[in-house]
Scaffold this active site. Sequence first.
Site, PDB file in Angstrom:
ATOM      1  N   GLU A   1       0.806  -1.230   0.000  1.00  0.00           N
ATOM      2  CA  GLU A   1       0.000   0.000   0.000  1.00  0.00           C
ATOM      3  C   GLU A   1       0.837   1.278   0.000  1.00  0.00           C
ATOM      4  OE1 GLU A   1      -2.999  -0.401   3.054  1.00  0.00           O
ATOM      5  OE2 GLU A   1      -3.865  -2.160   2.065  1.00  0.00           O
TER       6      GLU A   1
ATOM      7  N   GLU B   1      -4.995  -8.516  -0.559  1.00  0.00           N
ATOM      8  CA  GLU B   1      -5.790  -8.328   0.659  1.00  0.00           C
ATOM      9  C   GLU B   1      -7.217  -8.044   0.253  1.00  0.00           C
ATOM     10  OE1 GLU B   1      -4.555  -5.306   3.399  1.00  0.00           O
ATOM     11  OE2 GLU B   1      -2.448  -5.925   3.343  1.00  0.00           O
TER      12      GLU B   1
END
Lengths: 506, 506, 506, 506
Positions: free
Chosen positions: A166, A285
């Site tokens: 991220e 995810e």
Amino acid sequence: MEASVKRRKIEIREGDSVRFHNNVGFCIGTGRMGLALQQAYQEQLRLVQEEIGFSHIRGHGLFSDDMAIYQEYLEDGVRKVEYNYTYLDMVMDSYRRLGLSPFLELGFMPDKLASGRQTLFYWKANTTPPRDYGLWADMVQQLLRHLMERYGADEVVTWPIEVWNEPNLPGFWEKADREAYLKLFAVTFRAVKEVDPRFGVGGPAICGVQDAVWMRAFLDFCRREGLFPDFITRHHYTTEPPEASGHYGYAKLSDPEYGFANLQSTRDIVDSYPEFAGLPIHLTEFNTSYIPNCPLHDTNQNAAYLAHQLSRLGDVNESYSYWTFGDIFEEQGVPFSPFHGGFGLVANGGIPKPTFWTFAFYKRLQEFGGVCAYRDDAAVILRREDGSCQGVVWNHKSGAGDLNLDFALPVPDGVYTLVTKTVDEDCCNPLKVWHDLGEPSCPDEGQNRLLRESARPFVATRQLTAQEGQIAFSLLAKRFGVIWFSLTKRRFVGDRGYDYHRAVPE
Amino acid sequence: MEASVKRRKIEIREGDSVRFHNNVGFCIGTGRMGLALQQAYQEQLRLVQEEIGFSHIRGHGLFSDDMAIYQEYLEDGVRKVEYNYTYLDMVMDSYRRLGLSPFLELGFMPDKLASGRQTLFYWKANTTPPRDYGLWADMVQQLLRHLMERYGADEVVTWPIEVWNEPNLPGFWEKADREAYLKLFAVTFRAVKEVDPRFGVGGPAICGVQDAVWMRAFLDFCRREGLFPDFITRHHYTTEPPEASGHYGYAKLSDPEYGFANLQSTRDIVDSYPEFAGLPIHLTEFNTSYIPNCPLHDTNQNAAYLAHQLSRLGDVNESYSYWTFGDIFEEQGVPFSPFHGGFGLVANGGIPKPTFWTFAFYKRLQEFGGVCAYRDDAAVILRREDGSCQGVVWNHKSGAGDLNLDFALPVPDGVYTLVTKTVDEDCCNPLKVWHDLGEPSCPDEGQNRLLRESARPFVATRQLTAQEGQIAFSLLAKRFGVIWFSLTKRRFVGDRGYDYHRAVPE
Amino acid sequence: MEASVKRRKIEIREGDSVRFHNNVGFCIGTGRMGLALQQAYQEQLRLVQEEIGFSHIRGHGLFSDDMAIYQEYLEDGVRKVEYNYTYLDMVMDSYRRLGLSPFLELGFMPDKLASGRQTLFYWKANTTPPRDYGLWADMVQQLLRHLMERYGADEVVTWPIEVWNEPNLPGFWEKADREAYLKLFAVTFRAVKEVDPRFGVGGPAICGVQDAVWMRAFLDFCRREGLFPDFITRHHYTTEPPEASGHYGYAKLSDPEYGFANLQSTRDIVDSYPEFAGLPIHLTEFNTSYIPNCPLHDTNQNAAYLAHQLSRLGDVNESYSYWTFGDIFEEQGVPFSPFHGGFGLVANGGIPKPTFWTFAFYKRLQEFGGVCAYRDDAAVILRREDGSCQGVVWNHKSGAGDLNLDFALPVPDGVYTLVTKTVDEDCCNPLKVWHDLGEPSCPDEGQNRLLRESARPFVATRQLTAQEGQIAFSLLAKRFGVIWFSLTKRRFVGDRGYDYHRAVPE
Amino acid sequence: MEASVKRRKIEIREGDSVRFHNNVGFCIGTGRMGLALQQAYQEQLRLVQEEIGFSHIRGHGLFSDDMAIYQEYLEDGVRKVEYNYTYLDMVMDSYRRLGLSPFLELGFMPDKLASGRQTLFYWKANTTPPRDYGLWADMVQQLLRHLMERYGADEVVTWPIEVWNEPNLPGFWEKADREAYLKLFAVTFRAVKEVDPRFGVGGPAICGVQDAVWMRAFLDFCRREGLFPDFITRHHYTTEPPEASGHYGYAKLSDPEYGFANLQSTRDIVDSYPEFAGLPIHLTEFNTSYIPNCPLHDTNQNAAYLAHQLSRLGDVNESYSYWTFGDIFEEQGVPFSPFHGGFGLVANGGIPKPTFWTFAFYKRLQEFGGVCAYRDDAAVILRREDGSCQGVVWNHKSGAGDLNLDFALPVPDGVYTLVTKTVDEDCCNPLKVWHDLGEPSCPDEGQNRLLRESARPFVATRQLTAQEGQIAFSLLAKRFGVIWFSLTKRRFVGDRGYDYHRAVPE
């Protein structure tokens, strides 16, 4: 409550076939690597592997300080580097024993290799770029070589590698500095391929904010630099921002179509690059809420919503890794109670949450194989050539009442056994049991046992008769219920003198 | 089906107290000693001990040939005796590991010590008197001395000793020769007491036929001979004679009151002898049917009937040993399928039958302690001083429909947690699942797993509020259902910010 | 090498009796509490409990941040305190499962409760006084109340409580501020006794530096304040300061008499206070070297030196807790290899070090009981009334060659079985095996298995004949060898026809 | 004792290669099938599989009455047949769980299918021909079909099938009636091939008496009848007839060359038939003595003699199955003590006998692979291309004193690790320990533990340096000793600051 039951008729014809890519068993998320040293973590992971069975596991913190890999020392006044693989080997050994390979996420930054002091989470992950990209590359290469020596090169090169996590969020990557990330990607990509070109390497592991901009920038960069990533990664969460209260955050589920559309947009971007078109996309995810203290995660509603997700996530993605398998997890600190809204499929105490069974049910479908004969927003049904079927049905819409599904399936005539396993608020709801017990923060062994006993699907069987090539039956999916069913020809021989109906009065 | 529900109101007042002697955990029956060497036997017994937990175990065949204890050999033309305790020690060690002491039944006869060739059962138990009572007495004494040396004298003298089994039946004791039995009893009694007078020794272990005559004859004999048995033993079965069909026998349950009256008559006989009045009576066997191939044993009806039995058997008996814990049992040969109507609480494959849970529920009551506040033919309820309660309710009457029990219990005001565990034909009925699967004679591992999953009580919880010193709730005992419940004050602290109702929409 | 063997004759006479207080099984040390969450920690502790078996365990870090007990939050702008017992319960549950009670060391300081930023160790233990003694006292009291609720008050009050660790060392207690420690002691002592006066509380847990001054100051303070500690605690290490080299420190063993004299001096000080005379002294830590990276710990020399220590430590101390049971320990960072000179009895990989067996041997003596008939600097021998004996012999003196002990023990005539278990550099020396294997930092499973196989005592038996009330035999304690022996009457019956000497040619 | 040491020099040159067919892991013998239901049997087999690891298992009694397969009943006055696979499935399931496939020996005769009453063994194996060969063939076919359904046809057809056992001995086959056996073989062979021609079927499973006559008759018959057996089977025992004494028999080992010559003669006979030349010969049983109560089996002498056997048995045979893995065995009755001279590799109590390790050592060689560089009557040595070696050496000659082997092996220069595991009368001799303990017939748990501790090889390591392409070392094989060794390049990196010689004083 009869009034609130909706009915739906599902009729399948011989030869019906629908696209359905079910790769539920590919990967599962985990709390940071260092937590894999813990006993409760391993017990929860064992339960997950026994009942569901994933092939890969992905989590943060491989290079974080508690793993103790990157070390420095002074020799004759010169700062030198050495590597410590003691904990790494313990963690990897434990995964191998449970049949798991790592999906290697390279991050975060060892404090001593970091360019800054920014940290994230209770456990203080350093999320700044390396102060020296050469040292970073060396650390990555030595790690891979160590793993190849210990576990065999042919095995280790099959472990997917993702660069960081991220980076489009400033907490996870200082200032969300895209240029710095692209540099990290290039350096890492080349370092890995130098070790062995068979390694698959991907990125950019983005989540949410400005995702399209990042994805295009990433692909533009790869094109420009002549880097050919082996796969693309991104994340996928499906709630509104949570409202905080004490230790918890309460989040509303968003319309699933919104998320599916977003996933399609990533697919479209990737496919718009001729050289990257068709590259596999891994959702490294996904979950409903993105916070580890959202009580929603522990509910039957989450299980039903996930059943819907799992019927669709494979449409444009190669795999999708639920975040996470268990509740040994410390991003927001140590939880105060077993049902604290953690990401896990398993609550502390070894208690499967309802969502655990959604995954188990889809894994059964994956093992069953066959052809997908039907899929809508409440059911997916697989069928083998011999007529046997397996399916999952669910009722994920809040406020919509119970859902009755009337099936008509094409099968050879004869007697069949229908097995159903049901998870709903009435029959498999450990959260309610815990609430009724007074929400104990530290259940004693008797309470934990009761919680585990209350966390199992309700199992039932029926005999059904197929006539004129069709079999009919109904399943009632109560609010937030998820049901797995299996329909197989009943093989009956019977023992001499045995008469069930004589033993059991009508 | 509403029409078939009967309602009953059960209201308890502070201070209510009813006699209820619950000694369910004292003893359990087993197939012959030699079978204790088997792995499946031990696995079933382990399951029984983990979920129920008995303190003693009793079975046949201690001296039968497969235990290989009594041996003879020729030396210089003379026949001599030697004893082999290899298997005995393996069996006793295995019991000790599971927390069990034997209730020693002395029998049957080693072939080489026997006076005749009569055998019983598939496994050919020799059921004739000894050809030499001195050799018998020596065998008994040496056995006890060996056990005392291995397990400690203070421990072994607490193991109850019963002389033979069902000598009033000609199959079990040649010609049901009473005089021969009384001789055996006297010889054995004196031999045991000579080893250590602390041993408790009892008999006559009779079953059914001419029981009153035998009991009086036994007591008369003891009086005459100056023998003071430490306890009295008999058996208790409660079905009509079975009708045979192929491998099976189908038996109808008899009116339970008939059996209770018969037990009372034994009590009365014993108490009519001043010197024996009040002697403990152990039912060293009981079950519904007395054949090991009666499909009834596997049913929910059996479980409910037993729930009723367990509420009453302690009235005039010190203990009562269910015949038997598991289905590794060979009296009528090797069973052809897992659900063959065996005596066991556990079916082969490690599947608890419904009756298993009846015993587990009564064992929970025994552990709970407290005072019995209520007992009728559908419920027994215990109560502690703090108001917490546990009870078992059941619905054992065939053809009577469902039974709704409306409870009103005296408790301090406040919020309570009601936990229920339900076993009935809908929620815990492995026999039906097996039937629906096609009655497989050799279930594969997947089927066995499904059977075990279908054989667990349905667990539920509720919150209830007590007002004005009373709490009200209802339990629905469906046909042949057995329900355990526990009512305890709900201790609620609550975590900062946690709101269950915000997590779970109404 | 014959020349280097020394001989010593040990003759015992009927009735010989020597003082020997063997409390080896009372307590064992551990790495910080938080490490008890780890799987490898639990596996090592399980091994220790199975083979040795301690009753208590003591370590640092109960209140350190990784245990997450002390928490603060803001409410309406006000800082409030809350406690989190999630990890505490997991740790204590794990100890209870292994038969252990904690010896509670109250420390170190939660960061948020600390008055300063000083930390110690790789894991950053905050070693400053509380910023608010009232908050400290509350934390202690709530902890004890929580434990009493979970594990039962009657049980928990038997757990000894020690206030802090080594406050006389400035690393462990900022500036080694004695006044601050005495204040902490008083506050804590009173807080604990307020919860339940049955708790035993002690201190001052000092180590080395200025110990006499501290001990007197502590006792003076207690006298002055009217505090009556239930016991006194101190530590005991027996090497010279180590010389550092890379990751390691090399320390020379000091003369054991120096340490024993120091222990006596503490005893004398305590006994010089009439009100405290005879108070039990617990050595809450001891080992040879006080650093966790001293290769000495892994050697046979350490095992032999410890055998000598264990023969004497009970002379003036009630108990003595070896620091530590295992090598999951992080004070100097994560070790780079299994044999890194850690404190543990068990090396990582589940490998018992030689010293492990010294403890196992003394634990066998403790279980054996009897009377100590002999003790010198190479042997301790216990004897029961029936003449059976157990003993431990050792050869701890560097450079002294092998030691041959010729025993003459008083026993009834007859044949005896002598069992010996030997640990020396030739027969039980995993460190050498690891060295010969190339000192692998991460042994693979095959190497670990070999290491475990090489880490077991050499077992041998002999038959000996006692004549004229005496039995004679010799034991050869090679350099740094430790031998446990047991001498019991041989009970021989013999089976018909069995002739050992016919089976095994001479 | 120096005088009694013989020296032998073993020098290997690069490229040396000797024929050595090591198939030690192919098959192991077992007591009758029905014993596989027992717990101790399974525990012993688990130990064997963990430490050695066989792929097949072969034993008697598949069709004997305790397996309960063949059943008859009357229907309308007609005798009918039914099959019971309950125990069969339990046994086969247990083998599969331990990684074993059965080597199916078809025998003995169900009483109800038998033509006579002749029985053999304590457990009364009926050893008469079938009264109806059609019923026999049907029983065989139904059994195979059942197994194929349960375990998969492709798997089951790989299980070798042998027809009956030792029909040339009148105890095992009434009157040793050769014509009857040949008929049985033909009927069975054709029945099996009818089920699936992929099955491998062999015979004649003969032992000793008149073996050449039988073998030729068998092959003549096959030629005449056009039967092409897939393999040939026979047995191999190597002692003189035993002398009986009480429960035991004492047998002298015969000259091994006598047995090897006999094996060669069978090979020659088979190869003399052009159509059968080269057919694999399986020794479906071998051991030293052929009685299960020969104390020799428990000795180190047996282990050393077997080491010699294992170096040669593959010369003319495809496989050789040691009779048997464990001592749960009842042919001569229930043993009176753990060391009763049973066939097993494991004594009751879970104690590996010395011979156990001989098999473990040869299995390590089989896994090691490489080329056999040397073989004589005291050593066999394998070598890989990189120079690493493994070998087994032994000293099996009674009365010959110790044997010192001086090795000179060709390896690249450098430092090597030599690992040795030694089993001899001094270091791994549980029989002596048991004898010294007084030959307890029923060892208590402490004694059993000591026995197991005394039954492990002595492990040692050395560092050796190769110079000029050669490495030299010596191994001392004491009387009846067996030593496994491994020689591998020492990979040394070393940790910063670690100096073994500083930790361990010279």
